[in-house]
Every structure is written in C-alpha cells, then in structure tokens.
Design a protein around this motif. Structure first.
Motif, PDB file in Angstrom:
ATOM      1  N   VAL A   8       0.856  -1.186   0.000  1.00 53.66           N
ATOM      2  CA  VAL A   8       0.000   0.000   0.000  1.00 53.66           C
ATOM      3  C   VAL A   8       0.892   1.236   0.000  1.00 53.66           C
ATOM      4  O   VAL A   8       1.703   1.444   0.906  1.00 53.66           O
ATOM      5  N   ALA A   9       0.773   2.059  -1.047  1.00 57.36           N
ATOM      6  CA  ALA A   9       1.591   3.270  -1.173  1.00 57.36           C
ATOM      7  C   ALA A   9       0.867   4.479  -0.590  1.00 57.36           C
ATOM      8  O   ALA A   9       1.480   5.360  -0.020  1.00 57.36           O
ATOM      9  N   ILE A  10      -0.454   4.514  -0.754  1.00 51.32           N
ATOM     10  CA  ILE A  10      -1.270   5.604  -0.226  1.00 51.32           C
ATOM     11  C   ILE A  10      -2.479   4.973   0.448  1.00 51.32           C
ATOM     12  O   ILE A  10      -3.239   4.240  -0.184  1.00 51.32           O
ATOM     13  N   GLU A  11      -2.621   5.251   1.725  1.00 50.36           N
ATOM     14  CA  GLU A  11      -3.740   4.701   2.489  1.00 50.36           C
ATOM     15  C   GLU A  11      -5.070   5.192   1.911  1.00 50.36           C
ATOM     16  O   GLU A  11      -5.184   6.333   1.476  1.00 50.36           O
ATOM     17  N   PRO A  12      -6.085   4.343   1.908  1.00 54.72           N
ATOM     18  CA  PRO A  12      -7.395   4.715   1.342  1.00 54.72           C
ATOM     19  C   PRO A  12      -8.190   5.623   2.289  1.00 54.72           C
ATOM     20  O   PRO A  12      -8.999   5.155   3.086  1.00 54.72           O
ATOM     21  N   ARG A  13      -7.941   6.938   2.209  1.00 55.07           N
ATOM     22  CA  ARG A  13      -8.642   7.877   3.088  1.00 55.07           C
ATOM     23  C   ARG A  13      -9.495   8.891   2.323  1.00 55.07           C
ATOM     24  O   ARG A  13     -10.188   9.695   2.915  1.00 55.07           O
ATOM     25  N   PHE A  14      -9.425   8.852   0.989  1.00 56.39           N
ATOM     26  CA  PHE A  14     -10.114   9.844   0.178  1.00 56.39           C
ATOM     27  C   PHE A  14     -11.481   9.327  -0.262  1.00 56.39           C
ATOM     28  O   PHE A  14     -11.668   8.138  -0.487  1.00 56.39           O
ATOM     29  N   ASP A  15     -12.429  10.265  -0.399  1.00 56.80           N
ATOM     30  CA  ASP A  15     -13.764   9.915  -0.881  1.00 56.80           C
ATOM     31  C   ASP A  15     -13.744   9.642  -2.379  1.00 56.80           C
ATOM     32  O   ASP A  15     -14.422   8.742  -2.863  1.00 56.80           O
ATOM     33  N   LYS A  16     -12.950  10.438  -3.102  1.00 56.56           N
ATOM     34  CA  LYS A  16     -12.779  10.262  -4.556  1.00 56.56           C
ATOM     35  C   LYS A  16     -11.315  10.526  -4.880  1.00 56.56           C
ATOM     36  O   LYS A  16     -10.660  11.338  -4.234  1.00 56.56           O
ATOM     37  N   ILE A  17     -10.822   9.851  -5.905  1.00 57.47           N
ATOM     38  CA  ILE A  17      -9.446  10.076  -6.346  1.00 57.47           C
ATOM     39  C   ILE A  17      -9.356   9.765  -7.837  1.00 57.47           C
ATOM     40  O   ILE A  17      -9.980   8.825  -8.330  1.00 57.47           O
ATOM     41  N   GLU A  18      -8.597  10.595  -8.553  1.00 53.84           N
ATOM     42  CA  GLU A  18      -8.381  10.382  -9.984  1.00 53.84           C
ATOM     43  C   GLU A  18      -6.966   9.861 -10.198  1.00 53.84           C
ATOM     44  O   GLU A  18      -6.137   9.872  -9.286  1.00 53.84           O
ATOM     45  N   ASP A  19      -6.680   9.429 -11.403  1.00 50.43           N
ATOM     46  CA  ASP A  19      -5.342   8.937 -11.732  1.00 50.43           C
ATOM     47  C   ASP A  19      -4.317  10.064 -11.643  1.00 50.43           C
ATOM     48  O   ASP A  19      -4.653  11.239 -11.790  1.00 50.43           O
ATOM     49  N   PHE A  20      -3.065   9.699 -11.442  1.00 50.73           N
ATOM     50  CA  PHE A  20      -1.990  10.683 -11.426  1.00 50.73           C
ATOM     51  C   PHE A  20      -1.750  11.196 -12.838  1.00 50.73           C
ATOM     52  O   PHE A  20      -1.804  10.435 -13.799  1.00 50.73           O
ATOM     53  N   ASP A  21      -1.483  12.502 -12.928  1.00 47.40           N
ATOM     54  CA  ASP A  21      -1.228  13.099 -14.236  1.00 47.40           C
ATOM     55  C   ASP A  21       0.266  13.097 -14.533  1.00 47.40           C
ATOM     56  O   ASP A  21       1.065  12.551 -13.767  1.00 47.40           O
ATOM     57  N   ALA A  22       0.656  13.726 -15.641  1.00 48.00           N
ATOM     58  CA  ALA A  22       2.067  13.752 -16.062  1.00 48.00           C
ATOM     59  C   ALA A  22       2.957  14.488 -15.060  1.00 48.00           C
ATOM     60  O   ALA A  22       4.157  14.271 -15.019  1.00 48.00           O
ATOM     61  N   ASN A  23       2.360  15.369 -14.232  1.00 47.32           N
ATOM     62  CA  ASN A  23       3.115  16.107 -13.217  1.00 47.32           C
ATOM     63  C   ASN A  23       3.228  15.335 -11.904  1.00 47.32           C
ATOM     64  O   ASN A  23       3.797  15.841 -10.938  1.00 47.32           O
ATOM     65  N   GLY A  24       2.673  14.123 -11.861  1.00 43.75           N
ATOM     66  CA  GLY A  24       2.735  13.327 -10.641  1.00 43.75           C
ATOM     67  C   GLY A  24       1.737  13.748  -9.586  1.00 43.75           C
ATOM     68  O   GLY A  24       1.931  13.496  -8.395  1.00 43.75           O
ATOM     69  N   LEU A  25       0.645  14.389 -10.004  1.00 49.18           N
ATOM     70  CA  LEU A  25      -0.394  14.825  -9.075  1.00 49.18           C
ATOM     71  C   LEU A  25      -1.714  14.145  -9.395  1.00 49.18           C
ATOM     72  O   LEU A  25      -2.021  13.884 -10.557  1.00 49.18           O
ATOM     73  N   ALA A  26      -2.483  13.858  -8.356  1.00 46.99           N
ATOM     74  CA  ALA A  26      -3.801  13.253  -8.528  1.00 46.99           C
ATOM     75  C   ALA A  26      -4.829  14.121  -7.822  1.00 46.99           C
ATOM     76  O   ALA A  26      -4.616  14.572  -6.695  1.00 46.99           O
ATOM     77  N   LYS A  27      -5.945  14.374  -8.482  1.00 41.57           N
ATOM     78  CA  LYS A  27      -7.037  15.141  -7.904  1.00 41.57           C
ATOM     79  C   LYS A  27      -7.784  14.233  -6.934  1.00 41.57           C
ATOM     80  O   LYS A  27      -8.121  13.097  -7.266  1.00 41.57           O
ATOM     81  N   VAL A  28      -8.016  14.738  -5.712  1.00 42.24           N
ATOM     82  CA  VAL A  28      -8.719  13.961  -4.698  1.00 42.24           C
ATOM     83  C   VAL A  28      -9.831  14.792  -4.086  1.00 42.24           C
ATOM     84  O   VAL A  28      -9.835  16.018  -4.164  1.00 42.24           O
ATOM     85  N   GLU A  29     -10.776  14.094  -3.483  1.00 36.20           N
ATOM     86  CA  GLU A  29     -11.813  14.749  -2.686  1.00 36.20           C
ATOM     87  C   GLU A  29     -11.841  14.074  -1.331  1.00 36.20           C
ATOM     88  O   GLU A  29     -11.847  12.848  -1.230  1.00 36.20           O
ATOM     89  N   GLU A  30     -11.805  14.898  -0.291  1.00 36.36           N
ATOM     90  CA  GLU A  30     -11.828  14.384   1.073  1.00 36.36           C
ATOM     91  C   GLU A  30     -12.712  15.307   1.908  1.00 36.36           C
ATOM     92  O   GLU A  30     -12.465  16.516   1.962  1.00 36.36           O
ATOM     93  N   ASN A  31     -13.747  14.745   2.495  1.00 34.04           N
ATOM     94  CA  ASN A  31     -14.694  15.525   3.301  1.00 34.04           C
ATOM     95  C   ASN A  31     -15.273  16.709   2.528  1.00 34.04           C
ATOM     96  O   ASN A  31     -15.422  17.798   3.057  1.00 34.04           O
TER      97      ASN A  31
END
Length: 104
Positions: A8-31
């Motif tokens: 497990v690289a990132i614990e499952p704490r987000f309500d929604k998560i998208e794939d990582f983009d070319a910049n190494g960032l992923a859009k997430v939603e939490e609370n």
C-alpha cells in the motif's frame, strides 16, 4: 494505491481520487474538499476560497493555479514588499513596481 511491490503506497482515506497526471499529481476529494496529492499521498495543491483555484507554497513564492495546474498569478516578497505577479512573471501590483536599494 499499490506500488510495484504490491505494498500500500497511499492509504485509502479519500472519498474520490483520480489517476496521477504527467506532473505526478492526482485530484482527490476528502470531506467535500478538492485538492491534489503527490505520489506519496501528501497534499501538493490546496484549494482556496475561489472555486477552481488552488495554491502551492514554494520556497520563495506562493503560486495560484487553475484546475489545469497552470499558474494564474504568484505572490512573493521582493525587498520586504509583497508583490503580485501575473502568469508571465510581470509585477502587476504594486502598480509602480519595486525598486530595491543597492547592496553596499
């Protein structure tokens, strides 16, 4: 998210998560709040009060980005004066610009 070793690289704490983009960032939603995380699961871009605007603190400035991660404007300190720069890096406030005293 699971890494190449099956760990497990990132614990499952987000309500929604998208794939990582070319910049190494992923859009997430939490609370109900949207942000972007890096590949370590750390927040990289934080939402600000304006819908669709995010900020990222860098060593020498704070950049404000749109949802496509393009810099809209930056805030930094020059000669002890806070300045606002546009996306091209031109000082737009204060309107008279900044003149730094010469070092001795």
């Amino acid at each position: 998210f699971i890494n190449a070793k099956g760990e497990v690289a990132i614990e499952p704490r987000f309500d929604k998560i998208e794939d990582f983009d070319a910049n190494g960032l992923a859009k997430v939603e939490e609370n109900g709040k949207v942000a972007y995380i890096n590949t370590q699961g750390e927040y990289a871009l934080y939402p600000v009060g304006v819908s669709g605007l995010f900020k990222i603190d860098r060593d020498e400035r704070t950049d404000y980005l749109d949802k496509e991660q393009k810099v809209i404007f930056s805030v930094e300190t020059l000669c002890d004066i806070r300045v606002l720069k546009n996306a091209e890096g031109k000082i737009v406030w204060p309107k008279e610009g900044v003149v730094c005293p010469e070092a001795d």
